[in-house]
Design a protein around this motif. Structure first.
Motif, PDB file in Angstrom:
ATOM      1  N   ALA A  11       0.676  -1.138  -0.048  1.00  0.00           N
ATOM      2  CA  ALA A  11      -0.071   0.109   0.241  1.00  0.00           C
ATOM      3  C   ALA A  11       0.797   1.272   0.003  1.00  0.00           C
ATOM      4  O   ALA A  11       0.556   2.320  -0.469  1.00  0.00           O
ATOM      5  N   LYS A  12       1.780   1.168   0.952  1.00  0.00           N
ATOM      6  CA  LYS A  12       2.870   2.221   0.570  1.00  0.00           C
ATOM      7  C   LYS A  12       3.563   2.561  -0.535  1.00  0.00           C
ATOM      8  O   LYS A  12       3.478   3.480  -0.919  1.00  0.00           O
ATOM      9  N   ILE A  13       4.008   1.361  -1.238  1.00  0.00           N
ATOM     10  CA  ILE A  13       4.666   1.554  -2.526  1.00  0.00           C
ATOM     11  C   ILE A  13       3.624   2.079  -3.628  1.00  0.00           C
ATOM     12  O   ILE A  13       3.683   2.920  -4.426  1.00  0.00           O
ATOM     13  N   ILE A  14       2.228   1.849  -3.429  1.00  0.00           N
ATOM     14  CA  ILE A  14       1.300   2.261  -4.555  1.00  0.00           C
ATOM     15  C   ILE A  14       0.915   3.815  -4.283  1.00  0.00           C
ATOM     16  O   ILE A  14       0.824   4.692  -5.069  1.00  0.00           O
ATOM     17  N   ARG A  15       0.909   4.199  -2.744  1.00  0.00           N
ATOM     18  CA  ARG A  15       0.615   5.603  -2.445  1.00  0.00           C
ATOM     19  C   ARG A  15       1.741   6.304  -3.084  1.00  0.00           C
ATOM     20  O   ARG A  15       1.553   7.406  -3.876  1.00  0.00           O
ATOM     21  N   ALA A  16       2.947   5.836  -2.931  1.00  0.00           N
ATOM     22  CA  ALA A  16       4.242   6.685  -3.429  1.00  0.00           C
ATOM     23  C   ALA A  16       4.122   6.633  -5.008  1.00  0.00           C
ATOM     24  O   ALA A  16       4.453   7.867  -5.466  1.00  0.00           O
ATOM     25  N   SER A  17       3.738   5.799  -5.622  1.00  0.00           N
ATOM     26  CA  SER A  17       3.736   5.544  -6.988  1.00  0.00           C
ATOM     27  C   SER A  17       2.552   6.750  -7.478  1.00  0.00           C
ATOM     28  O   SER A  17       2.749   7.591  -8.583  1.00  0.00           O
ATOM     29  N   LEU A  18       1.562   6.809  -7.090  1.00  0.00           N
ATOM     30  CA  LEU A  18       0.478   7.705  -7.226  1.00  0.00           C
ATOM     31  C   LEU A  18       0.708   9.034  -7.110  1.00  0.00           C
ATOM     32  O   LEU A  18       0.395   9.893  -7.794  1.00  0.00           O
ATOM     33  N   ALA A  19       1.543   9.293  -5.863  1.00  0.00           N
ATOM     34  CA  ALA A  19       2.037  10.603  -5.515  1.00  0.00           C
ATOM     35  C   ALA A  19       2.986  11.189  -6.635  1.00  0.00           C
ATOM     36  O   ALA A  19       2.914  12.313  -7.315  1.00  0.00           O
ATOM     37  N   ASP A  20       3.925  10.205  -7.048  1.00  0.00           N
ATOM     38  CA  ASP A  20       4.936  10.467  -8.213  1.00  0.00           C
ATOM     39  C   ASP A  20       4.152  11.068  -9.469  1.00  0.00           C
ATOM     40  O   ASP A  20       4.788  11.844 -10.080  1.00  0.00           O
ATOM     41  N   VAL A  21       3.264  10.230  -9.828  1.00  0.00           N
ATOM     42  CA  VAL A  21       2.243  10.330 -10.976  1.00  0.00           C
ATOM     43  C   VAL A  21       1.808  11.814 -10.881  1.00  0.00           C
ATOM     44  O   VAL A  21       1.432  12.384 -11.889  1.00  0.00           O
ATOM     45  N   ALA A  22       1.161  11.900  -9.983  1.00  0.00           N
ATOM     46  CA  ALA A  22       0.392  13.299  -9.677  1.00  0.00           C
ATOM     47  C   ALA A  22       1.313  14.577  -9.639  1.00  0.00           C
ATOM     48  O   ALA A  22       1.034  15.560 -10.491  1.00  0.00           O
ATOM     49  N   ALA A  23       2.598  14.387  -9.242  1.00  0.00           N
ATOM     50  CA  ALA A  23       3.755  15.554  -9.112  1.00  0.00           C
ATOM     51  C   ALA A  23       4.117  15.634 -10.616  1.00  0.00           C
ATOM     52  O   ALA A  23       4.467  16.732 -11.158  1.00  0.00           O
ATOM     53  N   ILE A  24       4.204  14.329 -11.238  1.00  0.00           N
ATOM     54  CA  ILE A  24       4.849  14.491 -12.612  1.00  0.00           C
ATOM     55  C   ILE A  24       3.671  15.207 -13.551  1.00  0.00           C
ATOM     56  O   ILE A  24       4.088  16.162 -14.383  1.00  0.00           O
ATOM     57  N   GLY A  25       2.396  14.701 -13.320  1.00  0.00           N
ATOM     58  CA  GLY A  25       1.374  15.335 -14.103  1.00  0.00           C
ATOM     59  C   GLY A  25       1.285  16.856 -13.924  1.00  0.00           C
ATOM     60  O   GLY A  25       0.662  17.731 -14.590  1.00  0.00           O
ATOM     61  N   GLY A  26       1.304  17.061 -12.758  1.00  0.00           N
ATOM     62  CA  GLY A  26       0.872  18.459 -12.262  1.00  0.00           C
ATOM     63  C   GLY A  26       1.864  19.357 -12.519  1.00  0.00           C
ATOM     64  O   GLY A  26       1.693  20.745 -13.131  1.00  0.00           O
ATOM     65  N   ILE A  27       3.192  18.890 -12.918  1.00  0.00           N
ATOM     66  CA  ILE A  27       4.305  19.980 -13.523  1.00  0.00           C
ATOM     67  C   ILE A  27       4.267  19.652 -15.075  1.00  0.00           C
ATOM     68  O   ILE A  27       4.340  20.542 -15.735  1.00  0.00           O
ATOM     69  N   GLY A  28       4.076  18.518 -15.467  1.00  0.00           N
ATOM     70  CA  GLY A  28       4.285  18.104 -17.120  1.00  0.00           C
ATOM     71  C   GLY A  28       3.156  18.695 -17.845  1.00  0.00           C
ATOM     72  O   GLY A  28       3.533  19.181 -18.978  1.00  0.00           O
ATOM     73  N   VAL A  29       2.066  18.435 -17.579  1.00  0.00           N
ATOM     74  CA  VAL A  29       1.074  18.886 -18.389  1.00  0.00           C
ATOM     75  C   VAL A  29       1.018  20.517 -18.354  1.00  0.00           C
ATOM     76  O   VAL A  29       0.910  21.151 -19.611  1.00  0.00           O
ATOM     77  N   PRO A  30       1.148  21.509 -17.533  1.00  0.00           N
ATOM     78  CA  PRO A  30       1.128  22.759 -17.714  1.00  0.00           C
ATOM     79  C   PRO A  30       2.275  23.240 -18.447  1.00  0.00           C
ATOM     80  O   PRO A  30       2.393  23.969 -19.229  1.00  0.00           O
ATOM     81  N   LEU A  31       3.287  22.738 -18.087  1.00  0.00           N
ATOM     82  CA  LEU A  31       4.809  22.829 -19.030  1.00  0.00           C
ATOM     83  C   LEU A  31       4.467  22.624 -20.544  1.00  0.00           C
ATOM     84  O   LEU A  31       4.861  23.422 -21.272  1.00  0.00           O
TER      85      LEU A  31
END
Length: 184
Positions: A11-31
């Motif tokens: 569960a910890k690995i899944i949460r960390a992976s989802l947080a990474d995806v959200a961070a990358i998407g949050g920066i990548g899409v506007p960029l």
């Protein structure tokens, strides 16, 4: 039917992976959206700029280039041609051509040789076309644009000098589709 639970470590690995995806998407899409506005990619649909640009090439256009300086003779620029995509499609048709004449210049073609202000304008990158063009005085805040493949280019010889506000940017990078194909 057997229900399998996720261990706390998983569960910890899944949460960390989802947080990474959200961070990358949050920066990548506007960029990506900002880059598409500042440096759009254009498709070269014809051979009007051969040999420098080939039909099918994609070019990255720097839309910020001319905010601080004016186009220079020899620059390859993208501009609004004044045409629209069709009856219901009102999208602007973008052309890519080379700057030959600057505001105030006199441009003339005699037996295929381009003269700018009475001096022959050397262009080793062009495909020569033996034609004539009467003397054209480029108006203030306009540019005389021509394709490198003169016989197959619809440019300022037919459109007239292009107003500065229709020049959208300078071609900054050329991508050849054939360069990305494996095995060729």
């Amino acid at each position: 039917m057997m229900v399998q639970f996720i261990s706390p470590g998983e569960a910890k690995i899944i949460r960390a992976s989802l947080a990474d995806v959200a961070a990358i998407g949050g920066i990548g899409v506007p960029l990506l959206l900002v880059l598409r506005l500042l440096a759009p990619i254009s498709h070269i649909p014809s051979g009007s700029m051969e040999p420098v640009l080939q039909e099918g090439d994609r070019v990255l256009v720097n839309n910020m280039q001319y905010f601080t300086k004016d186009p220079e003779r020899g620059d390859i620029v993208a501009f609004d041609s004044g045409f629209r995509g069709g009856l219901w499609n009102k999208e602007k048709v973008r052309f890519v051509k080379r700057v030959v004449g600057l505001p105030g210049d006199e441009v003339q073609i005699v037996n295929g040789d381009v003269y700018v202000n009475g001096q022959i304008f050397s262009q080793p990158y062009t495909v020569r076309h033996d034609e004539n063009l009467a003397l054209v005085k480029v108006p203030f805040e306009h540019y005389f644009l021509m394709g490198d493949n003169r016989e197959h280019s619809y440019d300022s010889r037919y459109l007239g000098p292009v107003p500065a506000e229709r020049i959208q940017g300078k071609v900054a990078f050329i991508a050849r589709p054939s360069a990305f194909r494996l095995g060729l």
